[in-house]
Motif scaffolding. Structure first.
Motif, short mmCIF file in Angstrom:
data_model
loop_
_atom_site.label_atom_id
_atom_site.label_comp_id
_atom_site.label_asym_id
_atom_site.label_seq_id
_atom_site.Cartn_x
_atom_site.Cartn_y
_atom_site.Cartn_z
N PHE A 1 0.92 -1.09 0.17
CA PHE A 1 -0.04 0.02 0.06
C PHE A 1 0.80 1.15 -0.01
O PHE A 1 0.61 2.16 -0.62
N VAL B 1 -5.82 -5.20 4.59
CA VAL B 1 -6.48 -3.95 4.39
C VAL B 1 -6.89 -3.35 5.70
O VAL B 1 -7.05 -2.10 5.97
N ILE B 2 -8.06 -4.29 6.36
CA ILE B 2 -8.56 -3.57 7.49
C ILE B 2 -7.52 -3.02 8.40
O ILE B 2 -7.85 -2.04 8.96
N ILE C 1 -6.00 0.26 7.92
CA ILE C 1 -7.07 1.40 7.91
C ILE C 1 -6.74 1.79 9.58
O ILE C 1 -6.61 2.97 9.66
N GLU D 1 -16.64 -4.40 12.88
CA GLU D 1 -15.31 -3.84 11.97
C GLU D 1 -15.55 -3.11 10.72
O GLU D 1 -15.10 -1.99 10.69
N GLY D 2 -16.66 -3.32 9.94
CA GLY D 2 -16.88 -2.52 8.98
C GLY D 2 -17.21 -1.09 9.50
O GLY D 2 -16.93 -0.29 8.69
N LEU D 3 -18.04 -1.01 10.43
CA LEU D 3 -18.65 0.22 10.84
C LEU D 3 -17.10 1.10 11.32
O LEU D 3 -17.05 2.36 10.96
N ILE E 1 -14.14 0.51 10.47
CA ILE E 1 -13.24 1.15 9.14
C ILE E 1 -14.00 2.16 8.71
O ILE E 1 -13.15 3.05 8.33
N ILE E 2 -15.35 2.24 8.53
CA ILE E 2 -16.04 3.33 7.88
C ILE E 2 -15.61 4.63 8.31
O ILE E 2 -15.11 5.65 7.78
N ALA F 1 -11.92 5.48 8.53
CA ALA F 1 -11.44 6.01 6.94
C ALA F 1 -12.43 7.34 6.62
O ALA F 1 -11.67 8.02 5.55
N ALA F 2 -13.37 7.60 7.20
CA ALA F 2 -13.99 8.83 6.62
C ALA F 2 -13.37 10.15 6.98
O ALA F 2 -13.41 10.42 8.34
N THR F 3 -12.96 10.80 6.06
CA THR F 3 -11.74 11.99 6.67
C THR F 3 -13.02 13.06 7.07
O THR F 3 -12.68 13.90 7.76
N ALA F 4 -14.21 13.01 6.51
CA ALA F 4 -15.36 14.06 6.96
C ALA F 4 -15.56 13.93 8.16
O ALA F 4 -16.52 14.82 8.86
N PHE F 5 -15.58 12.72 8.87
CA PHE F 5 -16.27 12.50 10.24
C PHE F 5 -15.29 13.18 11.16
O PHE F 5 -14.29 13.14 11.42
#
Lengths: 364, 312
Positions: free
Chosen positions: A82, A284-285, A288, A329-331, A333-334, A337-341
């Motif tokens: 990466f 990948v997870i 992040i 896990e999915g939540l 990660i999102i 990874a969410a830069t606007a959060f």
């Protein structure tokens, strides 16, 4: 929440990142809790089991550490690839192939066990490199999307490895699909009695340190990072971009292959994988969660492993399917990874911190 | 060898090609729409999986397969928009958002399946029904063609119809022009006062419809139950088909058919002496070879063009 008056902007950023993680994890758990309360009458008890499960016995806690080993290998492998800005997901196939090669050598290779183990790891690493090199070559030479190629390649590797396994290593007398047993002594020894925690944890620790040094303290690592962050700049600076990309795929594949062999020799006495173990996406997870810093990957791996072992315990105790961790896990990660959060909050607070600094005597 | 040739040149083989191609075509059409809008949507795998499950539940506990079909489509749209929300409004990297969503879909479907039918493997016990197969009036009486083309699941016909729909949508409507500019020239799009975000959301929504149909076909046409991770990488193949078809509907559909031939071959060759694993490997290998062939051709023609420009 009161911010200290004299906090510098850098300190605030670090503090903010930690807090952002905490909030992301909290939100993920809250949503999962709501989902769980639809399917069980005792959601509190279930989530409690999820948290304390791995702590209930030494054996369970050691399973967390066991699960951490291959995860960390996968995370490091993906990290190296990466960092060169290559979305190569073939770490999955490399790990699988590495495990198979290690198993075959562990069955057939004569000689003192220690040498066999070393040979297993090196061979697995080389095979892993070859697997990850394929998307790399195709990318460098013809500009094929390394992501799509590697997704397909993983299945090719799975079936090819299964073919080799059936031809070379499968024990026809075994009741289930498994290879012959490894030779006596060709295994990574247990380090804590009554658990399955094996010496692989030291190997993975070495790899974490090496990867970190490689990435941040060597010229190679620097070239790699430059290529990854701005390929045009790297070209202008005279870096042979294709060479750097290829070497990063080879190194990543090597780490994944060694990871496969470590897992095989540490946890198993026969090869018995018949489907892709999913470590590629796990890698990948982890990247992040670890913000692509190799030093944090073991921490992220511990977090993920802890969750999964806790979920298994919860499944046994509370009859809530352990797959809920995938949602958690999915939540996470999102949100991570969410830069606007929380970006607005960050902006506001950064301004405030800077103002405070000015008032207190100017920024450095 | 003879049995192999017989297996390939039979009407049942060509019939199964169409059957196997159905989810791939639908999903690749979804991938075509999103990639034209400038989004790499590997979330289509998770969208298919989620829709397959909700379709089965809606069919079993609601009002039959057609109701399930509609719910599957709605699920597809909702999931796609959720991915869009994460990647565009929350500004997460779109590939990462998709990987996160796929992780959630693989685990989440098993979680809900277990919560509702207490089985982590399949929903076979539910008896959720199947979308009907259709006999085409005149064609069914033509000897060989009838056997191949008639009596397919209704979704298969919808899939082939969708190729035309997507083609018309992309190249003959204002929305299609906007979708294509969202990928090729997002700044130009904004400069004429069209919201890039809105167009990308619409593209994701449409790909959700197509992904939902693909999912519904998997669990209510291809087979009549949901099983764990039943899409098995078909969403990824669809993405590869899109890449190989240069993001054109016709190209992607032809690529999907090529993979379907390879996959159908892998089923019918399993009776021969060739090791089954190598045959199972075929569709994926064909995909890689196809991708490389396409990319090599493209880079060659680019080189030629550059040389020509240099000469002038």
């Amino acid at each position: 929440m009161k911010i200290k008056k004299r906090m510098t902007v850098e300190q605030f950023s670090a503090w903010f990142e930690v807090m952002r993680f905490a909030i992301a994890i909290f939100i993920a758990f809250a949503i999962s809790f709501i989902i769980m309360s639809f399917s069980t009458n005792t959601p509190l008890e279930a989530i409690g089991n999820l948290f304390v499960g791995p702590m209930t016995s030494i054996r369970r806690f050691s399973t967390v550490l066991e699960a951490l080993i291959p995860l960390t290998f996968a995370g490091l492998a993906v990290n190296v690839m990466f960092k060169a800005n290559q979305f190569n997901l073939a770490a999955e196939g490399a790990l699988f192939m590495g495990a198979l090669v290690a198993a075959i050598l562990a069955i057939y290779m004569p000689g003192p066990p220690v040498l066999v183990i070393i040979a297993c790891m090196i061979a697995a690493g080389i095979v892993g490199s070859l697997v990850c090199a394929i998307p790399g070559i195709l990318k460098v030479k013809w500009n094929c999307s390394e992501m799509v190629v590697s997704l397909m390649l993983n299945y090719v590797v799975l079936y090819f490895a299964t073919y080799i396994f059936n031809k070379v290593a499968r024990d026809p007398d075994s009741a289930y699909k498994a290879s012959y047993s490894f030779r006596e002594g060709v295994q990574l020894g247990n380090i804590i009695p009554k658990t399955r925690l094996h010496a692989g944890i030291f190997i993975v620790a070495v790899f974490v340190v090496l990867t970190y040094i490689f990435m941040f303290k060597t010229k190679w690592g620097y070239k790699l990072r430059v290529t990854g962050s701005n390929i045009h700049f790297a070209k202008c600076a005279g870096i042979s971009v294709a060479g750097v990309i290829m070497s990063s795929q080879l190194i990543g594949g090597f780490i994944a292959g060694v990871g496969g062999s470590t897992e095989m020799l540490g946890m198993y006495s026969r090869f018995q994988w018949s489907s892709l173990p999913g470590y590629g996406f796990d890698g990948v997870i982890l990247n992040i969660l670890a913000k692509e810093n190799p030093a944090y990957i073991p921490v992220a791996a511990f977090f993920v492993a802890y969750l999964r072992i806790g979920a298994d315990y919860m499944y046994k105790q509370s009859d809530v399917a352990s797959e809920i961790v995938a949602i958690i896990e999915g939540l996470v990660i999102i949100l991570v990874a969410a830069t606007a959060f929380l970006a607005k909050y960050r902006h506001k607070m950064t301004t405030k911190v800077s103002k405070n600094l000015l008032e207190a005597g100017g920024a450095k | 060898m003879e049995s192999m040739i017989q297996a390939v040149f039979s009407t049942t083989f060509l019939f199964s090609v169409i059957r196997v191609a159905t989810p791939l075509i639908l999903a690749s059409m979804g991938a075509v729409i999103t990639s034209n809008a400038g989004i790499t949507n590997i979330g289509i795998e998770g969208v298919m999986l989620t829709s397959a499950l909700t379709g089965v539940f809606a069919s079993a506990y609601g009002f039959g397969p057609w109701f399930g079909f509609v719910i599957a489509i709605i699920t597809g749209v909702v999931c796609s928009l959720a991915i869009g929300y994460a990647s565009m409004s929350l500004k997460a990297d779109s590939v990462l958002a998709c990987i996160a969503f796929n992780t959630m879909a693989v685990g989440g479907t098993v979680y809900f399946m277990y919560a509702i039918v207490k089985d982590k493997g399949t929903t076979i016990a539910l008896n959720s029904g199947k979308l009907p197969s259709i006999e085409i009036p005149i064609i069914k009486d033509i000897p060989i063609i009838g056997e191949i083309l008639s009596n397919h699941n209704v979704v298969s016909y919808i899939a082939f119809f969708m190729i035309i729909v997507v083609y018309v949508l992309l190249y003959k409507t204002p929305l299609g022009l906007r979708i294509r500019s969202a990928g090729k020239a997002p700044n130009a799009l904004s400069s004429v006062g069209v919201s890039l975000l809105k167009i990308r959301y619409i593209a994701l929504g449409i790909s959700g419809v197509l992904g939902g149909m693909a999912g519904a076909f998997m669990s209510m046409g291809y087979v009549t139950w949901f099983s764990k991770n039943m899409t098995a990488g078909r969403g990824f193949i669809a993405l590869a088909a899109d890449a190989m078809g240069n993001s054109t509907p016709i190209g992607a559909a032809l690529s999907s058919l090529l993979f379907a031939v390879a996959e159908a071959l892998s089923y019918s060759l399993q009776v021969t002496m060739i090791p089954p694993e190598l045959v199972q490997m075929l569709p994926y290998l064909v995909t890689i070879v196809g991708l490389v062939a396409y990319a090599a051709k493209r880079s060659k023609s680019e080189k030629k063009r550059k040389e020509k420009l240099a000469e002038e």
